[in-house]
Design a protein around this motif. Structure first.
Motif, short mmCIF file in Angstrom:
data_model
loop_
_atom_site.label_atom_id
_atom_site.label_comp_id
_atom_site.label_asym_id
_atom_site.label_seq_id
_atom_site.Cartn_x
_atom_site.Cartn_y
_atom_site.Cartn_z
N GLN A 1 3.88 -0.07 7.49
CA GLN A 1 4.61 -0.85 7.62
C GLN A 1 5.12 -1.15 8.95
O GLN A 1 5.29 -2.41 9.41
CB GLN A 1 5.85 -1.19 6.54
CG GLN A 1 5.16 -1.16 4.90
CD GLN A 1 4.32 -2.31 4.80
OE1 GLN A 1 3.18 -1.95 4.51
NE2 GLN A 1 5.01 -3.58 4.75
N THR B 1 6.22 -1.32 -4.88
CA THR B 1 5.90 -0.03 -4.42
C THR B 1 5.13 0.65 -5.63
O THR B 1 4.44 1.65 -5.09
CB THR B 1 7.59 0.64 -4.60
OG1 THR B 1 8.37 -0.08 -3.45
CG2 THR B 1 7.56 1.97 -3.92
N MET C 1 2.71 -6.83 -3.02
CA MET C 1 2.59 -5.52 -3.64
C MET C 1 3.98 -4.87 -3.85
O MET C 1 4.35 -4.44 -2.83
CB MET C 1 1.39 -4.77 -3.05
CG MET C 1 1.02 -3.13 -3.79
SD MET C 1 -0.10 -2.56 -2.95
CE MET C 1 -1.49 -3.51 -2.84
N HIS D 1 3.89 5.30 4.08
CA HIS D 1 3.90 3.68 3.69
C HIS D 1 4.93 3.15 4.88
O HIS D 1 4.49 1.87 5.51
CB HIS D 1 4.30 3.54 2.32
CG HIS D 1 4.49 2.34 2.08
ND1 HIS D 1 3.49 1.28 1.72
CD2 HIS D 1 5.63 1.37 1.72
CE1 HIS D 1 3.64 0.03 1.31
NE2 HIS D 1 5.02 -0.11 1.37
N LYS E 1 -5.92 -2.66 7.88
CA LYS E 1 -5.23 -3.78 7.43
C LYS E 1 -5.09 -4.86 8.51
O LYS E 1 -5.03 -5.94 8.49
CB LYS E 1 -3.85 -3.16 6.87
CG LYS E 1 -3.88 -2.59 5.68
CD LYS E 1 -2.74 -2.08 5.24
CE LYS E 1 -2.74 -1.30 4.02
NZ LYS E 1 -1.47 -0.72 3.62
N ASN F 1 -2.20 3.09 -5.68
CA ASN F 1 -3.32 2.88 -4.51
C ASN F 1 -3.58 4.23 -3.68
O ASN F 1 -4.45 4.66 -3.49
CB ASN F 1 -3.06 1.65 -3.60
CG ASN F 1 -3.44 0.50 -4.43
OD1 ASN F 1 -3.81 0.39 -5.60
ND2 ASN F 1 -2.86 -0.67 -4.02
N GLU G 1 2.85 -0.21 -7.35
CA GLU G 1 1.31 -0.46 -6.99
C GLU G 1 0.73 0.34 -5.87
O GLU G 1 -0.28 0.77 -5.63
CB GLU G 1 1.18 -2.01 -6.89
CG GLU G 1 1.31 -2.94 -8.20
CD GLU G 1 1.45 -4.14 -8.01
OE1 GLU G 1 0.86 -5.06 -9.16
OE2 GLU G 1 1.79 -4.88 -7.08
N ALA G 2 1.72 -0.05 -4.89
CA ALA G 2 1.31 0.66 -3.39
C ALA G 2 0.83 2.14 -3.61
O ALA G 2 0.09 2.85 -3.22
CB ALA G 2 2.37 0.51 -2.47
N TYR G 3 2.12 2.79 -4.54
CA TYR G 3 1.98 4.27 -4.45
C TYR G 3 0.81 4.66 -5.49
O TYR G 3 0.12 5.60 -5.28
CB TYR G 3 3.11 4.88 -5.15
CG TYR G 3 2.90 6.37 -5.63
CD1 TYR G 3 2.90 7.23 -4.80
CD2 TYR G 3 3.07 6.47 -6.91
CE1 TYR G 3 2.51 8.45 -4.96
CE2 TYR G 3 2.59 7.90 -7.32
CZ TYR G 3 2.63 8.90 -6.27
OH TYR G 3 2.13 10.38 -6.54
#
Length: 282
Positions: free
Chosen positions: A110, A3, A1, A106, A167, A9, A5-7
């Motif tokens: 990670q 950045t 994914m 994020h 996760k 979400n 797309e992650a943002y």
């Protein structure tokens, strides 16, 4: 994914449903990239907003965008081929602030996920690493009063840790419900054996997690279902005595005595399961 797309979400999950803020913020950041590409204003290093520079640099850009907003139609970023409302109505500045918050969370997430993937040493040591505090740059709280700032930090930490826990548990169980084997993430949940609100010391412990499809997650949460010392499904007397329909037999009674699919590592802790059983009528 990536950045973006992650943002997307993140923005969707942290804003009210159907508010439109997530899509507006993403559009605002895309437009900001176009503005910088057309007129760099000393921020050419921020042109690719989705390959973000350091957060401190984005903070400089944020304050510059706020000043350009005040200029209105006199701003050099008031370009004829781009919508003017995003800059002038504050969407670009608001999106930048939200994006910075996302990046802090994020990157924290990670780092915790990397810690989990290594889990060197004993499991207790790995769990201690997963309890590391999130570090929020002071400038992200500069417009918030002290009391509110502390509350914001508490909420950010809780939200970030909950996502990391989900996760970790999903990965630990191979993305499949440990009772049914269902691999559809939209219907599966990372369940806490000891509830999140009951004990802060177990919140991030992977041994406190089960990956369950929604029906079994709800049953486990309400102490209608648990696991014995050999990780076999047990049912509460309340469920067996009061629910006798055919569907109950299919979805619950047929599972009794079945051993769950065990996780890759971090087996459910017997101490936690024992506490869960004590809270139900088993």
């Amino acid at each position: 994914m990536n950045t973006k797309e992650a943002y997307s979400n993140f923005a969707t999950s942290t804003n009210l449903a159907n508010s439109g803020k997530a899509s507006s913020y993403i559009r605002a950041l895309d437009l900001l990239s176009e503005m910088i590409e057309a007129v760099p204003m000393g921020f050419s290093d921020c042109e690719d907003i989705w390959s973000p520079p350091p957060i401190e640099r984005l903070n400089q850009l944020y304050h510059f965008v706020c000043e350009e907003k005040k200029k209105g139609t006199k701003s050099k970023w008031n370009l004829p081929n781009l919508p003017k409302s995003y800059l002038q109505n504050g969407y670009c500045s608001a999106a930048l602030r939200d994006y910075q918050s996302f990046l802090v969370e994020h990157r924290h997430e990670q780092s915790l996920l990397e810690e989990f993937s290594k889990h060197n040493g004993t499991e207790d040591e790995a769990v201690r690493h997963l309890e590391r505090e999130i570090e929020i740059p002071p400038f992200l709280l500069e417009d918030i009063a002290d009391v509110e700032g502390k509350e914001v930090m508490r909420m950010v930490k809780a939200r970030s840790n909950q996502r990391v826990f989900q996760k970790i548990v999903r990965s630990n169980y191979g993305q499949a419900c440990c009772i049914t084997g269902i691999e559809v993430p939209e219907v599966n949940r990372a369940s806490h054996i000891i509830p999140w609100a009951k004990n802060k010391e177990t919140r991030m412990d992977p041994r406190n997690g089960l990956y369950l499809s929604a029906t079994y997650d709800a049953a486990f949460d309400r102490n209608l279902l648990s696991l014995d010392e050999d990780f076999r499904v047990i049912l509460s007397n309340d469920l067996k005595d009061h629910y006798t329909s055919e569907s109950t037999k299919i979805h619950f009674l047929s599972k009794e005595g079945q051993k769950i699919r065990l996780p890759k590592s971090f087996l459910p802790k017997q101490e936690f399961l024992e506490t869960h059983r004590r809270n139900g009528n088993f």
